[in-house]
Scaffold this motif. Structure first.
Motif, short mmCIF file in Angstrom:
data_model
loop_
_atom_site.label_atom_id
_atom_site.label_comp_id
_atom_site.label_asym_id
_atom_site.label_seq_id
_atom_site.Cartn_x
_atom_site.Cartn_y
_atom_site.Cartn_z
N PHE A 1 0.85 -1.18 0.00
CA PHE A 1 0.00 0.00 0.00
C PHE A 1 0.89 1.24 0.00
CE2 PHE A 1 -3.19 -3.01 1.43
CZ PHE A 1 -4.34 -2.53 0.82
N VAL A 2 0.50 2.23 -0.80
CA VAL A 2 1.22 3.50 -0.86
C VAL A 2 0.19 4.63 -0.66
CG1 VAL A 2 3.11 2.66 -2.31
CG2 VAL A 2 1.04 3.58 -3.38
N ILE A 3 0.65 5.73 -0.11
CA ILE A 3 -0.25 6.87 0.14
C ILE A 3 -0.88 7.33 -1.17
CG2 ILE A 3 -0.39 9.26 0.97
CD1 ILE A 3 0.02 7.19 3.18
N LEU A 4 -2.17 7.52 -1.13
CA LEU A 4 -2.92 7.91 -2.33
C LEU A 4 -2.88 9.43 -2.51
CD1 LEU A 4 -4.65 7.16 -4.73
CD2 LEU A 4 -6.64 7.17 -3.22
N THR A 5 -1.99 9.87 -3.38
CA THR A 5 -1.91 11.28 -3.78
C THR A 5 -2.54 11.40 -5.16
OG1 THR A 5 0.21 10.96 -4.89
CG2 THR A 5 0.28 11.56 -2.53
N PRO A 6 -2.82 12.60 -5.63
CA PRO A 6 -3.35 12.74 -6.99
C PRO A 6 -2.42 12.13 -8.05
CG PRO A 6 -3.76 14.75 -5.77
CD PRO A 6 -2.87 13.89 -4.89
N GLU A 7 -1.11 12.29 -7.89
CA GLU A 7 -0.18 11.68 -8.86
C GLU A 7 -0.21 10.16 -8.77
OE1 GLU A 7 4.56 11.38 -9.73
OE2 GLU A 7 3.80 13.36 -9.20
N GLU A 8 -0.31 9.62 -7.56
CA GLU A 8 -0.38 8.17 -7.40
C GLU A 8 -1.65 7.62 -8.02
OE1 GLU A 8 1.17 4.69 -6.90
OE2 GLU A 8 2.25 6.39 -6.05
N TRP A 9 -2.76 8.34 -7.91
CA TRP A 9 -4.02 7.96 -8.53
C TRP A 9 -3.82 7.81 -10.05
CZ3 TRP A 9 -8.24 5.67 -7.30
CH2 TRP A 9 -9.46 5.90 -7.95
N VAL A 10 -3.12 8.76 -10.65
CA VAL A 10 -2.84 8.70 -12.09
C VAL A 10 -1.91 7.53 -12.39
CG1 VAL A 10 -1.75 9.91 -14.04
CG2 VAL A 10 -3.23 11.18 -12.44
N ARG A 11 -0.85 7.36 -11.58
CA ARG A 11 0.11 6.27 -11.80
C ARG A 11 -0.58 4.91 -11.75
NH1 ARG A 11 4.47 8.06 -9.68
NH2 ARG A 11 3.67 8.01 -7.55
N GLN A 12 -1.45 4.71 -10.76
CA GLN A 12 -2.13 3.41 -10.64
C GLN A 12 -3.07 3.15 -11.81
OE1 GLN A 12 -1.28 0.97 -8.56
NE2 GLN A 12 0.32 2.36 -7.89
N HIS A 13 -3.73 4.19 -12.30
CA HIS A 13 -4.57 4.03 -13.49
C HIS A 13 -3.71 3.71 -14.71
CE1 HIS A 13 -7.94 5.68 -11.19
NE2 HIS A 13 -8.72 5.25 -12.17
N ALA A 14 -2.59 4.40 -14.86
CA ALA A 14 -1.70 4.15 -16.00
C ALA A 14 -1.18 2.72 -15.97
CB ALA A 14 -0.55 5.15 -16.01
N VAL A 15 -0.80 2.23 -14.80
CA VAL A 15 -0.31 0.86 -14.66
C VAL A 15 -1.40 -0.13 -15.05
CG1 VAL A 15 0.39 -0.89 -12.97
CG2 VAL A 15 1.52 1.34 -13.00
N GLN A 16 -2.61 0.07 -14.54
CA GLN A 16 -3.71 -0.83 -14.90
C GLN A 16 -4.01 -0.78 -16.39
OE1 GLN A 16 -5.08 -3.24 -13.02
NE2 GLN A 16 -3.46 -2.59 -11.63
N TRP A 17 -3.92 0.39 -16.99
CA TRP A 17 -4.14 0.54 -18.44
C TRP A 17 -3.08 -0.26 -19.21
CZ3 TRP A 17 -1.41 3.12 -22.42
CH2 TRP A 17 -2.13 3.31 -23.59
N LEU A 18 -1.83 -0.19 -18.78
CA LEU A 18 -0.77 -0.94 -19.44
C LEU A 18 -0.99 -2.45 -19.29
CD1 LEU A 18 2.27 1.22 -18.29
CD2 LEU A 18 1.29 1.12 -20.61
N LEU A 19 -1.44 -2.87 -18.12
CA LEU A 19 -1.68 -4.30 -17.87
C LEU A 19 -2.93 -4.80 -18.58
CD1 LEU A 19 -0.94 -4.44 -14.04
CD2 LEU A 19 0.48 -5.41 -15.87
N GLN A 20 -4.03 -4.10 -18.42
CA GLN A 20 -5.32 -4.61 -18.89
C GLN A 20 -5.64 -4.27 -20.34
OE1 GLN A 20 -8.59 -4.28 -16.08
NE2 GLN A 20 -7.14 -4.04 -14.39
N GLU A 21 -5.30 -3.07 -20.77
CA GLU A 21 -5.64 -2.68 -22.14
C GLU A 21 -4.51 -3.02 -23.12
OE1 GLU A 21 -8.77 -1.88 -21.88
OE2 GLU A 21 -8.53 -1.54 -19.74
N LYS A 22 -3.28 -2.78 -22.72
CA LYS A 22 -2.14 -3.04 -23.60
C LYS A 22 -1.59 -4.46 -23.45
CE LYS A 22 -2.42 0.66 -25.72
NZ LYS A 22 -2.83 0.56 -27.12
N LYS A 23 -2.01 -5.14 -22.38
CA LYS A 23 -1.67 -6.55 -22.15
C LYS A 23 -0.17 -6.78 -21.91
CE LYS A 23 -5.95 -7.73 -23.00
NZ LYS A 23 -6.87 -7.73 -21.90
#
Length: 150
Positions: free
Chosen positions: A30-52
């Motif tokens: 777990f990492v502190i949820l900052t606005p930048e971390e919110w973006v980073r976690q979405h970007a990571v999920q996008w790379l994993l789930q959409e880009k495979k």
């Protein structure tokens, strides 16, 4: 947190000492949820789930040395041979993507030598392919998927 220009993903959140934390499945903590971390976690999920891209090929928030200074990149995607396929720079949604942001990721890439760059504030996403020979980047409409990149 603010709605971003990514698909909706499910995240594990927890509250501790009046702070919200989000589970980072790459760092396995777990990492502190900052606005930048919110973006980073979405970007990571996008790379994993959409880009495979395989989870084993992703790396998040590691140090690198740029011009003698210690900096931290947001995310990397490695190729199967260990070279760097993609460097990702994340900013908080309220941060405008300016030339300074592209200069920052370009400086990081002098050390990392990624084939592609992604810059996002969660609302706007920019993708570039590096043209090493001419020392510039070419903007793209999207990134290749896992199957397209091999």
């Amino acid at each position: 947190m603010q709605k971003l220009n990514f698909p909706a993903y499910r995240f594990r959140l927890k509250n501790s000492e009046n702070k919200t934390a989000i589970f980072d499945e790459i760092r396995k903590k777990f990492v502190i949820l900052t606005p930048e971390e919110w973006v980073r976690q979405h970007a990571v999920q996008w790379l994993l789930q959409e880009k495979k891209y395989p989870i084993s090929h992703l790396n998040v928030e590691k140090s690198l040395k740029v011009n003698g200074l210690i900096k931290r990149y947001d995310a990397l995607v490695f190729k199967p041979d260990g070279s760097i396929f993609l460097l990702v720079e994340c900013k908080a949604p309220e941060v405008k993507i300016t030339q300074d942001v592209f200069d920052q990721i370009a400086r990081y890439n002098l050390t990392l030598d990624a084939q592609y760059l992604m810059v996002t504030n969660g609302l706007n996403h920019y993708f570039c392919q590096m043209d090493v020979q001419n020392q510039r980047y070419q903007f793209l409409a999207d990134l290749p998927t896992q199957n397209q990149r091999l």
